[in-house]
Every structure is written in structure tokens, then in C-alpha cells.
Design a protein around this motif. Structure first.
Motif, PDB file in Angstrom:
ATOM      1  N   LEU A 124       0.779  -1.410  -0.125  1.00  0.00           N
ATOM      2  CA  LEU A 124       0.033  -0.097   0.094  1.00  0.00           C
ATOM      3  C   LEU A 124       0.947   1.277   0.099  1.00  0.00           C
ATOM      4  CD1 LEU A 124      -2.803   0.893   0.067  1.00  0.00           C
ATOM      5  CD2 LEU A 124      -2.964   0.868   2.474  1.00  0.00           C
ATOM      6  N   GLU A 125       1.952   1.264   0.905  1.00  0.00           N
ATOM      7  CA  GLU A 125       2.773   2.370   0.783  1.00  0.00           C
ATOM      8  C   GLU A 125       3.429   2.632  -0.564  1.00  0.00           C
ATOM      9  OE1 GLU A 125       6.024   1.577   3.574  1.00  0.00           O
ATOM     10  OE2 GLU A 125       4.649   1.275   5.434  1.00  0.00           O
ATOM     11  N   LYS A 138       1.966   1.604  -3.324  1.00  0.00           N
ATOM     12  CA  LYS A 138       1.038   2.268  -4.405  1.00  0.00           C
ATOM     13  C   LYS A 138       0.716   3.460  -4.224  1.00  0.00           C
ATOM     14  CE  LYS A 138      -3.659   1.295  -5.675  1.00  0.00           C
ATOM     15  NZ  LYS A 138      -4.954   0.425  -5.347  1.00  0.00           N
ATOM     16  N   ARG A 139       0.652   4.154  -2.792  1.00  0.00           N
ATOM     17  CA  ARG A 139       0.627   5.513  -2.531  1.00  0.00           C
ATOM     18  C   ARG A 139       1.927   6.421  -3.176  1.00  0.00           C
ATOM     19  NH1 ARG A 139      -1.032   4.416   3.518  1.00  0.00           N
ATOM     20  NH2 ARG A 139      -3.120   4.199   3.108  1.00  0.00           N
ATOM     21  N   ARG A 140       3.040   5.749  -3.002  1.00  0.00           N
ATOM     22  CA  ARG A 140       4.201   6.670  -3.496  1.00  0.00           C
ATOM     23  C   ARG A 140       4.182   6.830  -4.967  1.00  0.00           C
ATOM     24  NH1 ARG A 140       7.467   3.639   0.277  1.00  0.00           N
ATOM     25  NH2 ARG A 140       7.966   2.248  -1.443  1.00  0.00           N
ATOM     26  N   THR A 141       3.757   5.863  -5.571  1.00  0.00           N
ATOM     27  CA  THR A 141       3.603   5.715  -7.231  1.00  0.00           C
ATOM     28  C   THR A 141       2.325   6.471  -7.838  1.00  0.00           C
ATOM     29  OG1 THR A 141       3.080   3.436  -7.195  1.00  0.00           O
ATOM     30  CG2 THR A 141       5.502   3.783  -7.303  1.00  0.00           C
ATOM     31  N   ALA A 142       1.625   6.559  -7.008  1.00  0.00           N
ATOM     32  CA  ALA A 142       0.217   7.046  -7.611  1.00  0.00           C
ATOM     33  C   ALA A 142       0.285   8.423  -7.859  1.00  0.00           C
ATOM     34  CB  ALA A 142      -0.979   6.854  -6.655  1.00  0.00           C
TER      35      ALA A 142
END
Length: 152
Positions: free
Chosen positions: A145-146, A148-152
Motif C-alpha cells: 500500500l505504501e 502504491k501511494r508513492r507511485t500514484a
């Protein structure tokens, strides 16, 4: 970003969790070992066989991992090395190593090694429990999840 596994000593149940996660999020997963490994057919999952020898697999993981990768290992010195490179490290029981705690964990490991070398019976780790598996899956999901958040 990728997931690297110190696979020689990684429990099969943990590998299965990793296989499902790699497929689910379509992230590269590499199992590094000094023996042949069975892996499911997948374009995201591969194994890498290295020669037998002290720390050969560990050294290969350190060489190949990048900052922001995740390394799965119960090997505390390996965890310390990948943390220095900026990667994350998680053990098969679901404990996430961090730069702020790794020195203390290394010190305890070295102390226990000294005790064993002097003949003190310290016993080995407990068997992997259902709670450990759940903790591992939860920490893996947190890391994913971390990412995903960084790459979103």
C-alpha cells in the motif's frame, strides 16, 4: 520496485503468500537460493540460483536490490545491509526491520551467538504460527500500500 526473497530458509507458506501478492499487484518477485526452487508459472515470479557458499545468496540480494525494494529475510545482517541501501526488510514472522531498530537487533543476535559458542543451549525459534503468517501478510500488504501511494 521489486520483492527479493532470501529463499533458502524462507518457509513455503510465506512463499505462497508472496506468490499470491506478486500476482495480485503485478510486482516482480525474485527468490534467491543456492538450490532449485519450485515456483508457479508467472511473468512476475522468478527464481535465481546462486552457487552454494557462505552468504552468496545474501550478497547477490544486496547487489541487486534497489532503494524502495522489499527484501524478505530472517537473516539480520542481510536486513541491515539492505536497509543501508534504502530498501525495506521484512522477516517471515512479519517483523519489519527499520534503521532505528536494526542495530539493537544485531547486538542481540551477536550476544546470542556468543552464548551458543560458549556452550549455552539457547534453543531455536518457535515454529511459524498462524498468527505469524497473518502478521507477515498484514505487513506485506502495508508495504504494498505504501508503494502504491508513492507511485500514484
Amino acid at each position: 520496485m521489486a520483492i527479493w526473497v532470501d529463499a533458502d530458509a524462507c518457509p513455503n507458506v510465506i512463499k505462497e503468500i508472496l506468490f499470491r501478492a506478486a500476482e495480485r499487484v503485478q510486482m516482480p518477485l525474485t527468490l534467491v537460493a543456492n538450490q532449485s526452487l519450485r515456483i508457479p508459472p508467472s511473468k512476475f515470479i522468478r527464481s535465481m540460483r546462486v552457487p552454494a557458499g557462505f552468504d552468496v545468496a545474501d550478497n547477490e540480494i544486496v547487489r541487486l536490490c534497489n532503494p524502495e525494494d522489499l527484501v524478505i529475510t530472517a537473516d539480520i545482517p542481510l536486513a541491515a545491509e539492505v536497509l543501508e541501501k534504502g530498501a525495506a526488510a521484512l522477516n517471515p514472522r512479519g517483523e519489519r526491520y527499520s534503521p532505528s531498530t536494526i542495530r539493537q537487533i544485531l547486538t542481540m543476535r551477536d550476544f546470542m551467538d556468543t552464548l551458543r559458542a560458549s556452550g549455552v543451549q539457547t534453543g531455536g525459534p518457535d515454529t511459524l504460527s498462524q498468527r505469524d503468517r497473518q502478521q507477515f501478510a498484514a505487513e506485506l500488504d502495508k508495504w504494498l500500500l505504501e508503494v502504491k501511494r508513492r507511485t500514484a
